[in-house]
Design a protein around this motif. Structure first.
Motif, PDB file in Angstrom:
ATOM      1  N   PRO A  45      24.897  18.122 -23.007  1.00 29.06           N
ATOM      2  CA  PRO A  45      25.306  18.533 -21.726  1.00 29.06           C
ATOM      3  C   PRO A  45      25.453  19.795 -21.477  1.00 29.06           C
ATOM      4  CG  PRO A  45      26.387  17.295 -23.070  1.00 29.06           C
ATOM      5  CD  PRO A  45      25.742  17.445 -23.977  1.00 29.06           C
ATOM      6  N   LEU A  46      25.394  20.487 -20.510  1.00 27.99           N
ATOM      7  CA  LEU A  46      25.380  21.792 -20.222  1.00 27.99           C
ATOM      8  C   LEU A  46      27.188  22.264 -18.886  1.00 27.99           C
ATOM      9  CD1 LEU A  46      24.869  24.830 -19.220  1.00 27.99           C
ATOM     10  CD2 LEU A  46      24.007  23.574 -16.691  1.00 27.99           C
ATOM     11  N   VAL A  47      27.318  21.214 -18.986  1.00 31.20           N
ATOM     12  CA  VAL A  47      28.539  21.176 -19.049  1.00 31.20           C
ATOM     13  C   VAL A  47      29.203  19.310 -19.271  1.00 31.20           C
ATOM     14  CG1 VAL A  47      30.606  20.725 -16.467  1.00 31.20           C
ATOM     15  CG2 VAL A  47      28.041  22.121 -16.651  1.00 31.20           C
ATOM     16  N   PRO A  48      29.896  19.277 -20.051  1.00 29.76           N
ATOM     17  CA  PRO A  48      30.162  18.424 -21.037  1.00 29.76           C
ATOM     18  C   PRO A  48      30.985  17.203 -20.604  1.00 29.76           C
ATOM     19  CG  PRO A  48      30.278  19.660 -22.791  1.00 29.76           C
ATOM     20  CD  PRO A  48      30.116  20.253 -21.308  1.00 29.76           C
ATOM     21  N   ASP A  49      31.149  16.312 -19.805  1.00 35.36           N
ATOM     22  CA  ASP A  49      31.987  14.974 -19.570  1.00 35.36           C
ATOM     23  C   ASP A  49      33.057  15.018 -20.375  1.00 35.36           C
ATOM     24  OD1 ASP A  49      33.867  13.541 -18.655  1.00 35.36           O
ATOM     25  OD2 ASP A  49      31.816  12.040 -17.751  1.00 35.36           O
ATOM     26  N   PRO A  50      34.298  15.248 -20.139  1.00 33.96           N
ATOM     27  CA  PRO A  50      35.683  15.221 -21.000  1.00 33.96           C
ATOM     28  C   PRO A  50      36.285  14.373 -21.287  1.00 33.96           C
ATOM     29  CG  PRO A  50      36.106  15.970 -19.233  1.00 33.96           C
ATOM     30  CD  PRO A  50      35.035  16.281 -18.730  1.00 33.96           C
ATOM     31  N   ASP A 110      34.209  11.314 -22.294  1.00 29.58           N
ATOM     32  CA  ASP A 110      33.118  11.235 -22.908  1.00 29.58           C
ATOM     33  C   ASP A 110      33.090  11.509 -24.814  1.00 29.58           C
ATOM     34  OD1 ASP A 110      30.458   9.658 -24.914  1.00 29.58           O
ATOM     35  OD2 ASP A 110      29.350  11.286 -23.672  1.00 29.58           O
ATOM     36  N   PRO A 111      33.510  10.433 -25.650  1.00 27.10           N
ATOM     37  CA  PRO A 111      33.967  11.041 -27.117  1.00 27.10           C
ATOM     38  C   PRO A 111      32.813  11.155 -27.372  1.00 27.10           C
ATOM     39  CG  PRO A 111      34.326   9.054 -26.790  1.00 27.10           C
ATOM     40  CD  PRO A 111      34.142   9.433 -25.435  1.00 27.10           C
ATOM     41  N   THR A 112      31.647  10.647 -27.381  1.00 28.04           N
ATOM     42  CA  THR A 112      29.560  11.380 -27.953  1.00 28.04           C
ATOM     43  C   THR A 112      29.671  12.344 -28.015  1.00 28.04           C
ATOM     44  OG1 THR A 112      28.690  10.608 -25.849  1.00 28.04           O
ATOM     45  CG2 THR A 112      30.190   8.838 -28.075  1.00 28.04           C
ATOM     46  N   GLY A 113      30.179  13.057 -26.644  1.00 30.46           N
ATOM     47  CA  GLY A 113      29.926  14.415 -25.879  1.00 30.46           C
ATOM     48  C   GLY A 113      28.303  14.494 -25.657  1.00 30.46           C
ATOM     49  N   ARG A 114      27.780  13.524 -25.173  1.00 25.12           N
ATOM     50  CA  ARG A 114      26.367  13.113 -24.605  1.00 25.12           C
ATOM     51  C   ARG A 114      26.578  12.957 -22.783  1.00 25.12           C
ATOM     52  NH1 ARG A 114      22.177  11.562 -28.438  1.00 25.12           N
ATOM     53  NH2 ARG A 114      21.428  10.110 -26.811  1.00 25.12           N
ATOM     54  N   ARG A 115      27.686  12.954 -21.985  1.00 21.10           N
ATOM     55  CA  ARG A 115      27.053  12.447 -20.557  1.00 21.10           C
ATOM     56  C   ARG A 115      28.022  13.758 -20.669  1.00 21.10           C
ATOM     57  NH1 ARG A 115      30.819   8.315 -21.071  1.00 21.10           N
ATOM     58  NH2 ARG A 115      32.070   9.117 -20.248  1.00 21.10           N
ATOM     59  N   GLY A 116      27.024  14.770 -18.960  1.00 21.18           N
ATOM     60  CA  GLY A 116      27.986  15.458 -18.430  1.00 21.18           C
ATOM     61  C   GLY A 116      26.614  15.984 -17.902  1.00 21.18           C
ATOM     62  N   LEU A 117      27.218  17.216 -16.563  1.00 19.59           N
ATOM     63  CA  LEU A 117      25.708  17.862 -16.041  1.00 19.59           C
ATOM     64  C   LEU A 117      25.210  18.440 -16.579  1.00 19.59           C
ATOM     65  CD1 LEU A 117      28.570  18.885 -13.217  1.00 19.59           C
ATOM     66  CD2 LEU A 117      26.656  17.013 -12.995  1.00 19.59           C
ATOM     67  N   GLY A 118      24.063  18.585 -16.100  1.00 16.94           N
ATOM     68  CA  GLY A 118      22.525  19.023 -16.651  1.00 16.94           C
ATOM     69  C   GLY A 118      22.664  18.754 -18.126  1.00 16.94           C
ATOM     70  N   ARG A 119      21.532  19.448 -18.299  1.00 14.54           N
ATOM     71  CA  ARG A 119      21.530  19.533 -20.268  1.00 14.54           C
ATOM     72  C   ARG A 119      21.220  20.757 -20.481  1.00 14.54           C
ATOM     73  NH1 ARG A 119      23.588  15.747 -19.406  1.00 14.54           N
ATOM     74  NH2 ARG A 119      23.520  13.067 -19.991  1.00 14.54           N
ATOM     75  N   ILE A 120      21.181  21.298 -21.779  1.00 17.09           N
ATOM     76  CA  ILE A 120      20.903  22.491 -22.956  1.00 17.09           C
ATOM     77  C   ILE A 120      19.842  22.314 -23.792  1.00 17.09           C
ATOM     78  CG2 ILE A 120      20.629  24.219 -24.711  1.00 17.09           C
ATOM     79  CD1 ILE A 120      24.470  23.729 -23.514  1.00 17.09           C
ATOM     80  N   CYS A 121      18.038  22.201 -23.647  1.00 19.99           N
ATOM     81  CA  CYS A 121      17.188  22.429 -24.279  1.00 19.99           C
ATOM     82  C   CYS A 121      16.600  22.304 -24.850  1.00 19.99           C
ATOM     83  CB  CYS A 121      16.015  21.457 -23.043  1.00 19.99           C
ATOM     84  SG  CYS A 121      16.613  20.366 -21.977  1.00 19.99           S
TER      85      CYS A 121
END
Length: 281
Positions: free
Chosen positions: A125-130, A132-143
């Motif tokens: 994610p570009l802006v990780p959801d704090p 989410d322990p997996t670090g997969r959710r959040g706004l935007g994506r880095i690709c």
């Protein structure tokens, strides 16, 4: 076949409403919880044309990305365009459910679908959801592109892979520049420029870029920009979401039929290009 409350429970598990922004208006707008659901239509905008499409399809439920009523209202009079949509829905026993910023943050979410449409590999994610322990959710994506690509070629790829709109795709930067990392954000994304710069990516794909934020972003860094229509950057989510519900339906033996609206509900209808003129010294 399932009833609406069962389908909504499945959709809320995919996109929990509590993960939406506080200002957002997500969830079920209308519909009888005990009504049977056999056919579902996915769309970006719950506008009258989409409602009419649902009536024609015989759909029992519309799942939309954008809210019908983002701000409070005191009327659902059929004399208003939104009220007329509500009247049409209720008269035809069609439920409406909205997944907006909760779908943006999901894993997979709106930006995953955008990345997939553009053939990009998601790193995170570009802006990780704090939360989410997996670090997969959040706004935007880095690709990453599968192989490095020039900005010019990537802009053409975006125009080819995204649904066609009057706006098309605008590009800012050197067309010959090689891109090795790309950030994407479905929908309006110029509020995330700080995070994009911090990520150190070569280019940023989003929608609704305004003059001053885009100009400042270009002046502060060599970041290349790709600006597509808002509707076009979010439409791939509809196909992704329909596939997710198909999997749930198959698992439970519901036999749902899902459809994705291909109506172009982007508000812009034409693009007038400036004539090419020759300049003589």
């Amino acid at each position: 076949m399932p009833v609406l409350s069962e389908v909504i429970a499945a959709l809320d598990a995919l996109w929990p409403p509590e993960r939406a922004e506080q200002w957002d208006a997500v969830g079920t707008v209308c519909g009888d919880p005990d009504a049977s659901v056999t056919r579902v239509l996915f769309a970006v905008d719950p506008v009258q044309e989409v409602v009419d499409e649902a009536v024609e399809l015989g759909a029992d439920l519309i799942v939309a990305h954008h809210p019908l009523y983002l701000r409070g209202t005191t009327t659902v009079s059929a004399g208003t365009f939104k009220g007329r949509a509500v009247h049409t829905l209720i008269k035809n026993d069609i439920a409406l459910h909205v997944a907006h910023t909760n779908a943006d943050r999901a894993d997979p979410g709106v930006s995953d679908a955008l990345a997939g449409a553009l053939g990009l590999r998601v790193i995170g994610p570009l802006v990780p959801d704090p939360t989410d322990p997996t670090g997969r959710r959040g706004l935007g994506r880095i690709c990453e592109p599968v192989t490095p690509v020039t900005l010019g070629a990537f802009g053409e790829l975006c125009a080819k892979r995204l649904p066609a709109t009057a706006q098309g795709v605008r590009v800012a930067g050197d067309p010959g520049r090689t891109l090795r990392t790309v950030a994407v954000c479905g929908g309006s994304g110029d509020s995330l420029f700080d995070e994009v710069r911090a990520a150190g990516v070569d280019a940023y794909v989003t929608a609704d870029l305004r003059h001053h934020p885009a100009s400042e972003a270009r002046l502060q860094s060599p970041l290349a920009l790709v600006d597509a229509a808002h509707w076009a950057t979010e439409w791939p989510w509809c196909e992704q979401a329909a596939a997710q519900l198909d999997e749930i339906s198959d698992r439970h033996g519901w036999g749902l039929r899902t459809h994705v609206s291909r109506l172009v509900t982007d508000p812009w209808t034409a693009h007038a290009a400036a004539p090419v003129t020759e300049h003589h010294s």
